[in-house]
Design a protein around this motif. Structure first.
Motif, short mmCIF file in Angstrom:
data_model
loop_
_atom_site.label_atom_id
_atom_site.label_comp_id
_atom_site.label_asym_id
_atom_site.label_seq_id
_atom_site.Cartn_x
_atom_site.Cartn_y
_atom_site.Cartn_z
N PRO A 166 -0.70 12.73 3.73
CA PRO A 166 -1.57 12.14 2.72
C PRO A 166 -2.20 10.85 3.19
CG PRO A 166 0.52 12.80 1.76
CD PRO A 166 0.67 12.94 3.24
N ASP A 167 -3.55 10.84 3.26
CA ASP A 167 -4.28 9.66 3.72
C ASP A 167 -5.73 9.79 3.23
OD1 ASP A 167 -5.60 7.64 4.97
OD2 ASP A 167 -4.75 8.03 6.98
N GLY A 168 -6.08 9.01 2.23
CA GLY A 168 -7.42 9.10 1.63
C GLY A 168 -8.52 8.68 2.57
N SER A 222 -0.19 4.37 -8.18
CA SER A 222 -0.58 3.11 -7.55
C SER A 222 -1.25 2.15 -8.54
CB SER A 222 -1.53 3.40 -6.37
OG SER A 222 -2.64 4.17 -6.83
N LEU A 237 6.16 9.59 -2.49
CA LEU A 237 5.70 10.98 -2.44
C LEU A 237 5.73 11.52 -1.00
CD1 LEU A 237 2.66 10.77 -4.89
CD2 LEU A 237 4.85 11.88 -5.30
N ARG A 239 -2.14 3.00 9.03
CA ARG A 239 -1.52 2.94 7.71
C ARG A 239 -0.04 2.53 7.79
NH1 ARG A 239 -3.51 5.11 3.22
NH2 ARG A 239 -1.48 5.95 2.57
N LEU A 290 2.70 6.40 -2.16
CA LEU A 290 3.03 6.69 -0.77
C LEU A 290 3.70 5.46 -0.16
CD1 LEU A 290 -0.30 8.47 0.24
CD2 LEU A 290 1.93 9.57 -0.07
N ASP A 330 1.31 3.04 1.34
CA ASP A 330 0.63 2.12 0.44
C ASP A 330 1.48 0.87 0.23
OD1 ASP A 330 -1.51 3.81 0.18
OD2 ASP A 330 -0.69 4.82 -1.62
#
Lengths: 312, 647
Positions: free
Chosen positions: A211-213, A94, A135, A164, A115, A118
């Motif tokens: 996947p998620d921060g 990113s 990803l 998201r 991702l 994103d």
């Protein structure tokens, strides 16, 4: 901090970068196409992907210029590279995507190791990125990997962050091979995470965390894992780090494979015509935490996946 | 107050006490300083440790609170705060939101009633530690609770440094234990200090006492020396500096004894002095007197000290220096005491004048004796004069009948002629001879009396010495013959003339020659005349030498005294009254000369007449003297003949 493993990938990449630059001077004049690869050398997965990319491109009439965003001279290197007018610019990760989009490289731009969410959340990427290898692992692939390791465990729960973007619950369900065995729950904030997770109790055999921060971080991971252990509800993570933190199993892209996949995409983009493509990883890896699995009273079939990473 | 002053005096008089006091003060100050510094450092260290421990606890709790603050789980937060409050040092914990408002809090109610308000302007985004006081001293730690990092699980994503703040955690850590520990340390330190000081003082006391005891002995010894007693010696029983000091003292006292008169000695001298001694300062005030002065003047010594010395002198004059002078001291009862007073300046070792020393000898007895002597002398002189007058008168009165006796005996001897009258004539001759002897004695006595009565006069004239000697030779010839002596006369021409009283000269020479013959048997008598000149003038000398019995040295002194012969036995052996030499000496002295004698017992004698050749030693003529008419007629030198004489 650069780990030893990242150094293993970063050093060959750096040597390759130097060698390619030498070859570039000799062959560019003969119609060799230039590819700029912008990547963060500090991140091991990205370095691994760049290595796969470089190896896949070698042997073709392509000059690969590696630009490290972690280097202090990146600005000057990028300006110099822009002056050379690469045909394709590959942004790995990113940060590299942001760096490339900020500088308006000419030619086509391929992003990788990001991702899809994103991209969806970043409007600036919309018209600039020509093609990408994300990803995000398709739910079908994910469930298939789980089924190989745990054939008896068929019920799968999935926590989705509606904030998201990305695929809707119905889209995800449609992608699944056996939609009836997939439970999807939405969770927009960390506050909702534990309740959402606990809602899967006795309903599913696994809870998949995409996947998620914003949902899964150092603060939320521990209570989530504690809840997982207390409720004997295995977590399916998205990275080896997650498995090390306490997730029972993780299914994640093969980063070198992502690099090779990106190289293939680059070759297509070097050809005339449209090369727009939005791909997901063709090859995935899996890791299990044997200790956590024992605590959960689960067994896995190691023979099903020879590349399986087992943490004991 | 008096007691305090006594204690103070005792303190300043005792080196031991001063040293001990100094040690106690120094040790105490040093120990207090060390203890204070140690406690201060310890306090700072403990405080810093407490801060670090508190920060660690707060950081840990902040991480724990991350999730519950993120998800707003107040119950979890409360549980975490209660867990942290299980630590008894935690006074309070408080969770704040980013706006600084309390989200959750817990205070230890038994010790800390109320959580103190957040300090104005306190930033929540950074850790901060401060020591505060709100009923109890405590360390306040404030740490931010940051949003969780994303990089932990998404291993392909880079770490994000700028994390947002979820809130803050305030924690108050009690310093009570630290205070208690510090207090205990202070107490322990004080006890250690007291013990250490006591031990050091004891050691110091022991050491000093060991050091000072010999010094005390030295002080006693020095006091003894100060009183003048130089017999004592300080004990030297150590080899250190004190022993060396004692040895040095002993050496000094020995040298002092060798070189210095002790006070006792001086006192003894002063006490033994028969003279009155007064010592004054430079202003003349009495500083010291000896016992004789006190006894002489009748004053007490204390009455004299400080008094002007001049007030004791009746004449009121300063005595002259060194040379003595007769003065009178005024005694206490007003009596005047004659003294022989001398004075001298009193000078110190450097020669500077320090006063005067008066030495007075009491002359009272001397004066009395002197007066008695004068009176006795006057009486004796008067009696002598009366005796002389009496003798002179009596001699004249004796000579008259004696001349008649001699004359009539001569006449009778002429009348008795014949052999039958021989016996009568012999008797008459004895009478005449005895008369002649008696007349000679009377004449001598008469001469001596006249001399002593001052009635004898000198009539000088010039005469021929040789002629006189010739007469004398004729006169003594019978005696010389009797004694078997040889008489020799030597009169050179240059010495023949003399100027003197001729009869007295003749009698003097006759006496000497007569004596020489009388005390010489079968020997030699020589008469030699000489003339010589010296600083006093020209002199005529007549030397009469013999080889006779001589005179002992002890007899020479009284040879010229009247009625004196060399001894009693001699008187009987040799005739004579013993007046001849005395008269001759008087005659010569009247003529401005003298008679001297040299003699050795058994080897003879030498009598010398010494007269001024011109009448007086300085050349002036004697009173009444006149040159004779036959001056210049010198008879021929006398032959050497044996003669006889008496002494």
């Amino acid at each position: 901090m650069v780990s030893r493993r990242s150094m293993l990938f970063a050093l060959p990449a750096a040597f390759g970068y130097l060698g390619l630059r030498r070859n570039l001077r000799a062959s560019v004049a003969g119609g060799v196409k230039r590819v700029a690869v912008v990547f963060p050398s500090a991140l091991e997965p990205c370095s691994e992907a760049v290595e796969g990319l470089r190896l896949r491109l070698s042997g073709h009439e392509v000059a690969v210029d590696l630009l490290d965003v972690n280097q202090a001279t990146f600005g000057a290197d990028a300006a110099q590279e822009m002056a050379r007018k690469p045909a394709v610019t590959v942004a790995v990760g990113s940060d590299a995507v942001h760096a490339v989009l900020e500088r308006s490289f000419q030619g086509k731009t391929v992003s990788t190791m990001t991702l899809e969410a994103d991209r969806a959340g970043d409007a600036s990427q919309a018209g600039q990125v020509t093609a990408a290898v994300y990803l995000d692992i398709p739910i079908r692939t994910l469930i298939a990997e789980l089924r190989k390791l745990f054939p008896e465990k068929t019920r799968v729960g999935l926590i989705r962050n509606p904030g998201r973007g990305g695929n809707t619950a119905s889209q995800i369900r449609s992608q699944a091979a056996e939609p009836g065995s997939l439970e999807i729950a939405d969770c927009a904030t960390a506050e909702e995470l534990l309740p959402v997770f606990l809602a899967f109790r006795k309903k599913v055999d696994f809870v998949i965390c995409l996947p998620d921060g914003s949902l899964y971080n150092s603060a939320t991971a521990r209570p989530l894992i504690m809840a997982s252990l207390e409720n004997r509800l295995p977590l399916v993570g998205f990275s080896p780090a997650f498995v090390r933190a306490g997730a029972a199993v993780a299914v994640y892209p093969d980063y070198r494979g992502v690099g090779q996949q990106t190289a293939d995409l680059v070759r297509r983009c070097l050809e005339p015509g449209d090369c727009a493509s939005w791909e997901t990883p063709r090859k995935v890896d899996a890791a299990v935490n044997a200790k956590v699995l024992r605590m959960l009273g689960m067994e896995f079939k190691a023979a099903a996946n020879p590349d399986l990473v087992v943490l004991r | 107050m008096n007691r305090v002053a006594k204690l103070k005096n005792r303190f300043w008089a005792s080196l031991l006490m001063q040293a001990l006091a100094a040690t106690i003060v120094l040790l105490t100050v040093s120990a207090v300083l060390r203890l204070g510094v140690s406690l201060f450092i310890q306090d700072r260290v403990l405080e810093r440790q407490l801060e670090l421990r508190g920060e660690s606890m707060a950081q840990f709790l902040a991480r724990e609170l991350q999730f519950s603050l993120l998800v707003g789980d107040r119950g979890e937060m409360q549980r975490l705060l209660e867990d942290s409050a299980a630590n008894e040092d935690v006074l309070f914990v408080e969770v704040l939101n980013p706006a600084g408002q309390r989200v959750c809090a817990l205070a230890r109610a038994d010790r800390f009633k109320r959580i103190p308000a957040l300090a104005a302007g306190a930033a929540l985004g950074k850790p901060e530690t401060s020591v505060r006081y709100a009923g109890e001293r405590f360390v306040e730690i404030r740490v931010p609770v940051l949003a969780p990092a994303r990089d932990r699980l998404l291993d392909w994503e880079p770490a994000r440094e700028n994390r947002s703040t979820l809130g803050a955690l305030r924690m108050g850590i009690s310093m009570q234990k630290q205070r208690t520990f510090a207090r205990q340390m202070l107490l322990d330190g004080l006890w250690a200090m007291l013990f250490g000081t006591a031990m050091m003082c004891a050691a110091q006391y022991w050491g000093l006492r060991r050091l000072l005891r010999p010094l005390g002995t030295l002080v006693e010894f020095t006091n003894l020396v100060g009183t003048g007693d130089l017999r004592h010696r300080a004990p030297v029983d150590r080899a250190d500096e004190v022993g060396q000091l004692a040895a040095a003292f002993n050496s000094m006292v020995e040298r002092l004894g060798e070189t210095t008169v002790s006070k006792d000695y001086v006192d003894n001298v002063l006490r033994s002095m028969g003279e009155a001694l007064i010592v004054t300062d430079r202003a003349g005030r009495i500083e010291r007197v000896n016992p004789r002065t006190v006894e002489l003047l009748g004053y007490a010594e204390a009455e004299l000290i400080g008094r002007p010395a001049l007030s004791l002198v009746a004449e009121g004059e300063t005595p002259p220096s060194a040379a003595g002078i007769e003065r009178s001291y005024r005694a206490r009862d007003g009596r005047l005491i004659p003294v022989w007073l001398s004075s001298a300046g009193l000078r110190g070792a450097a020669g500077a004048a320090e006063g005067y020393v008066w030495l007075a000898q009491d002359m009272t007895e001397l004066k009395r004796t002197q007066g008695e002597l004068v009176r006795a002398r006057d009486a004796a002189e008067q009696a002598n004069r009366a005796k002389s007058v009496f003798l002179a008168n009596m001699s004249h009165e004796l000579r008259t009948p004696l001349n008649a006796v001699i004359g009539y005996s001569q006449m009778l001897r002429e009348d008795y002629i014949g052999a039958e009258q021989e016996e009568v004539r012999g008797d008459l001759e004895k009478i005449e001879r005895s008369g002649q002897m008696l007349l000679g004695i009377i004449n001598d006595i008469l001469d001596l009396s006249k001399i002593e009565a001052g009635r004898e006069t000198v009539k000088a004239q010039q005469f021929d010495v040789a002629a006189v000697l010739q007469d004398v030779s004729h006169a003594v010839q019978p005696l010389a013959r009797l004694q078997g002596d040889v008489l020799e006369i030597d009169c050179p021409d240059h010495a023949r003339m003399a100027y003197a009283d001729l009869p007295k000269f003749r009698q003097s020479v006759l006496n000497l020659v007569n004596n020489a013959l009388k005390f010489t048997e079968r020997g030699r008598v020589s008469v030699a005349v000489n003339k010589l000149r010296d600083a006093d003038g020209e002199w005529t000398e007549v030397h009469v030498s013999d080889t006779g019995i001589g005179i002992g040295r002890d007899q020479l002194g009284k040879l010229f005294q009247p009625f004196s012969q060399v001894d009693g036995s001699a008187t009987r052996k040799y005739d004579g009254t013993g007046l001849g030499l005395a008269i001759s000496k008087k005659f010569c002295q009247m003529m401005g000369g003298d008679i001297t004698v040299e003699s050795e017992l058994g080897r003879g004698s030498r009598f010398s007449i010494r007269l001024p050749a011109s009448g007086t030693p300085d050349g002036q003529a004697l009173a009444g003297g006149m040159p004779s008419a036959d001056a210049g007629s010198v008879p021929p030198a006398a032959p050497k003949v044996p003669v006889a004489a008496s002494r």
